[in-house]
Design an enzyme around this catalytic site. Structure first.
Site, PDB file in Angstrom:
ATOM      1  N   PHE A  44       0.805  -1.066   0.025  1.00 38.94           N
ATOM      2  CA  PHE A  44       0.024   0.169  -0.021  1.00 38.94           C
ATOM      3  C   PHE A  44       0.785   1.289  -0.041  1.00 38.94           C
ATOM      4  CE2 PHE A  44      -3.213   2.283   2.847  1.00 38.94           C
ATOM      5  CZ  PHE A  44      -3.699   2.981   1.869  1.00 38.94           C
ATOM      6  N   PHE A  45       0.778   2.112  -0.858  1.00 40.01           N
ATOM      7  CA  PHE A  45       1.792   3.100  -1.274  1.00 40.01           C
ATOM      8  C   PHE A  45       1.141   4.372  -1.823  1.00 40.01           C
ATOM      9  CE2 PHE A  45       5.159   5.329  -3.300  1.00 40.01           C
ATOM     10  CZ  PHE A  45       5.749   5.807  -2.358  1.00 40.01           C
ATOM     11  N   VAL A  46       1.324   5.472  -1.611  1.00 37.48           N
ATOM     12  CA  VAL A  46       0.801   6.793  -2.031  1.00 37.48           C
ATOM     13  C   VAL A  46       2.202   7.682  -2.080  1.00 37.48           C
ATOM     14  CG1 VAL A  46      -0.396   8.951  -1.917  1.00 37.48           C
ATOM     15  CG2 VAL A  46      -1.340   6.568  -1.290  1.00 37.48           C
TER      16      VAL A  46
ATOM     17  N   ASN B 256       8.028   2.599  11.037  1.00 37.88           N
ATOM     18  CA  ASN B 256       7.325   3.283  10.166  1.00 37.88           C
ATOM     19  C   ASN B 256       6.090   3.746  10.876  1.00 37.88           C
ATOM     20  OD1 ASN B 256       5.731   4.458   8.015  1.00 37.88           O
ATOM     21  ND2 ASN B 256       5.920   2.854   6.662  1.00 37.88           N
TER      22      ASN B 256
ATOM     23  N   ILE C 277      -5.956  10.330  -0.515  1.00 38.29           N
ATOM     24  CA  ILE C 277      -5.685   9.418  -1.504  1.00 38.29           C
ATOM     25  C   ILE C 277      -5.883   8.125  -0.802  1.00 38.29           C
ATOM     26  CG2 ILE C 277      -4.434   8.327  -3.147  1.00 38.29           C
ATOM     27  CD1 ILE C 277      -3.892  11.093  -4.146  1.00 38.29           C
TER      28      ILE C 277
ATOM     29  N   TYR D  19      -3.084   3.485  10.354  1.00 33.61           N
ATOM     30  CA  TYR D  19      -3.613   2.566  10.421  1.00 33.61           C
ATOM     31  C   TYR D  19      -4.663   2.359  12.025  1.00 33.61           C
ATOM     32  CZ  TYR D  19      -1.659   0.440   6.179  1.00 33.61           C
ATOM     33  OH  TYR D  19      -0.980   0.318   4.934  1.00 33.61           O
TER      34      TYR D  19
END
Length: 171
Positions: free
Chosen positions: A94-96, A133, A105, A140
């Site tokens: 999962f990355f933006v 992180n 987003i 989350y």
């Protein structure tokens, strides 16, 4: 920037997905470990029996990246089964892109994933987050995620291909 679309990835998105996988790996200080190719992504995700599913975040042409890309985020997931609780959606990546964070987003991708999970009658969504992180951990947790490592004491293991081959060949 209010305009973006979250949509299922298509075969034509494989080069962008690979680009974002490499960006995520770089962010996680693991860039050299990406050996996957665009061909692998195409065959593994868009054949008769896909091993993964993917959502992408796409921005309109007035918000393209400096390199001219419109795909600025992705979520790669698959379904698995837990014999205690049933169907799970496993979020693998999962990355933006950093320049596109803070516009909702990531939240919208997670909302779409939650809708997929509910439509498929999954009991939960599982994923890994690097211990260092903190931004992702907080992202989350704000959305109700619980840390199974600290709460339940689970450890993640892996068996590399060389050992799989060795065990497979045992008589």
């Amino acid at each position: 920037m209010a305009k973006f679309v979250i949509r299922p990835a298509t075969a034509a998105d494989c080069s962008d997905i690979l680009r974002l996988i490499k960006e995520l790996a770089k962010y996680e200080y693991m860039e050299e470990q990406v050996i996957l190719t665009e061909k692998d992504l195409l065959e593994d995700g868009f054949g008769e029996h896909p091993f993964y599913h993917c959502l992408v975040a796409e921005v309109p042409k007035e918000h393209l990246t400096p390199e001219g890309h419109s795909i600025v985020g992705f979520a790669m997931y698959y379904f698995t089964y837990d014999p205690w609780i049933g169907k799970l959606l496993y979020l693998e990546d999962f990355f933006v892109m950093s320049d596109y964070r803070g516009f909702g987003i990531g939240s919208e991708i997670l909302k779409n994933l939650s809708q997929v999970a509910m439509k498929c009658r999954c009991s939960s969504m599982h994923f890994l987050v690097a211990e260092w992180n903190e931004p992702s951990i907080n992202f989350y947790k704000r959305r109700g995620a619980s840390d199974l490592s600290s709460e339940e004491g689970w450890r993640l293991f892996k068996i590399d291909k060389e050992y799989l081959l060795k065990m497979a060949a045992e008589e």
